[in-house]
Design a protein around this motif. Structure first.
Motif, PDB file in Angstrom:
ATOM      1  N   ASP A 122     -35.398  42.448 -52.862  1.00  0.00           N
ATOM      2  CA  ASP A 122     -35.972  41.111 -52.976  1.00  0.00           C
ATOM      3  C   ASP A 122     -35.591  40.251 -51.770  1.00  0.00           C
ATOM      4  O   ASP A 122     -34.627  40.539 -51.049  1.00  0.00           O
ATOM      5  CB  ASP A 122     -35.444  40.431 -54.238  1.00  0.00           C
ATOM      6  CG  ASP A 122     -35.797  41.192 -55.494  1.00  0.00           C
ATOM      7  OD1 ASP A 122     -36.929  41.053 -55.968  1.00  0.00           O
ATOM      8  OD2 ASP A 122     -34.928  41.927 -56.004  1.00  0.00           O
ATOM      9  N   SER A 123     -36.318  39.173 -51.582  1.00  0.00           N
ATOM     10  CA  SER A 123     -35.996  38.230 -50.516  1.00  0.00           C
ATOM     11  C   SER A 123     -34.819  37.354 -50.908  1.00  0.00           C
ATOM     12  O   SER A 123     -34.462  37.252 -52.095  1.00  0.00           O
ATOM     13  CB  SER A 123     -37.201  37.335 -50.203  1.00  0.00           C
ATOM     14  OG  SER A 123     -37.388  36.395 -51.259  1.00  0.00           O
ATOM     15  N   GLU A 124     -34.237  36.694 -49.923  1.00  0.00           N
ATOM     16  CA  GLU A 124     -33.155  35.762 -50.214  1.00  0.00           C
ATOM     17  C   GLU A 124     -33.645  34.587 -51.061  1.00  0.00           C
ATOM     18  O   GLU A 124     -32.895  33.992 -51.823  1.00  0.00           O
ATOM     19  CB  GLU A 124     -32.502  35.257 -48.921  1.00  0.00           C
ATOM     20  CG  GLU A 124     -33.421  34.516 -47.973  1.00  0.00           C
ATOM     21  CD  GLU A 124     -34.041  35.426 -46.919  1.00  0.00           C
ATOM     22  OE1 GLU A 124     -34.239  34.957 -45.784  1.00  0.00           O
ATOM     23  OE2 GLU A 124     -34.345  36.591 -47.242  1.00  0.00           O
ATOM     24  N   TYR A 125     -34.959  34.275 -50.945  1.00  0.00           N
ATOM     25  CA  TYR A 125     -35.514  33.167 -51.728  1.00  0.00           C
ATOM     26  C   TYR A 125     -35.599  33.549 -53.210  1.00  0.00           C
ATOM     27  O   TYR A 125     -35.342  32.721 -54.090  1.00  0.00           O
ATOM     28  CB  TYR A 125     -36.901  32.800 -51.186  1.00  0.00           C
ATOM     29  CG  TYR A 125     -36.868  32.464 -49.721  1.00  0.00           C
ATOM     30  CD1 TYR A 125     -36.354  31.241 -49.276  1.00  0.00           C
ATOM     31  CD2 TYR A 125     -37.318  33.382 -48.768  1.00  0.00           C
ATOM     32  CE1 TYR A 125     -36.298  30.936 -47.929  1.00  0.00           C
ATOM     33  CE2 TYR A 125     -37.259  33.089 -47.421  1.00  0.00           C
ATOM     34  CZ  TYR A 125     -36.746  31.870 -47.000  1.00  0.00           C
ATOM     35  OH  TYR A 125     -36.680  31.578 -45.664  1.00  0.00           O
ATOM     36  N   SER A 126     -35.930  34.801 -53.473  1.00  0.00           N
ATOM     37  CA  SER A 126     -35.931  35.284 -54.852  1.00  0.00           C
ATOM     38  C   SER A 126     -34.513  35.288 -55.417  1.00  0.00           C
ATOM     39  O   SER A 126     -34.282  34.866 -56.565  1.00  0.00           O
ATOM     40  CB  SER A 126     -36.528  36.694 -54.912  1.00  0.00           C
ATOM     41  OG  SER A 126     -36.491  37.211 -56.224  1.00  0.00           O
TER      42      SER A 126
END
Length: 199
Positions: free
Chosen positions: A80-84
């Motif tokens: 996953d992304s850091e934003y997720s």
């Protein structure tokens, strides 16, 4: 990084990586080599906002001080992304989130770390790989679970303690289910018999 990821084994140097992680509500850079001098519990999990994953992530966070007290850091990684990661951390546990954690969650959006540790499955998510890396950056233990069942934090801690013990006492080995304070063995055809006569 080793050239053939399929041959990644215990006893080899852990593949280094640089990535963005979420820790204490902030994005931070993480580089594995910065942890040299400490033991590292590096664990992969499939995806944010799923079901088994939060139980493992929260369990490691709840027991973080126990690992920290024996010179060990914890890193969780998914594709996953850091934003997720941030959104999941900012979601209360009662609403399906994981809340505040005591260690970083690393983003492997490009899946290069999961590939380097040979845990990426055919669907493009990481299996439940866990690696214990010693303070010299060498992989001392690895285990990989399939997606549907979680890992034991207590067993991870037990194995970590065994690793630390034999590294501090290189003339001894730890038998099955060994716990700190219990009898060890001398890896010698004659001296090893002392263990069996004492149990």
């Amino acid at each position: 990084m080793i050239s053939d990821i399929d041959c990644l084994k215990v006893g080899q140097s852990a593949p280094n990586f640089s990535a963005t992680a979420v820790y204490d509500q902030e994005f931070i850079p993480v580089k594995l080599t910065e942890y040299l001098g400490k033991y590292v519990i590096l664990f992969f999990y499939p995806l944010d906002f799923t079901f088994v994953c939060p139980t493992e992530i929260i369990a490691f966070s709840d027991q973080y001080e126990r690992f920290s007290s024996v010179n060990t850091e914890i890193l969780g990684i998914s594709v996953d992304s850091e934003y997720s990661h941030l959104a999941w951390i900012q979601t209360d546990r009662s609403s399906g989130g994981i809340g505040e954690l005591k260690y970083p969650l690393v983003s492997d959006l490009k899946k290069t770390i999961s590939k380097a540790y040979n845990v990426l499955n055919s669907d493009g998510v990481a299996l439940r790989g866990l690696f214990i890396i010693d303070k010299e950056g060498i992989i001392q233990h690895s285990t990989i679970n399939n997606l549907a069942f979680g890992r034991s934090v207590d067993e991870t801690y037990r194995i970590l303690q065994a690793i630390q013990y034999v590294q501090a006492n290189p003339d001894e080995v730890c038998p099955a289910d060994w716990q700190p304070g219990e009898k060890t063995m001398i890896p010698d055809p004659v001296k090893s018999k002392e263990y069996f006569t004492a149990i």
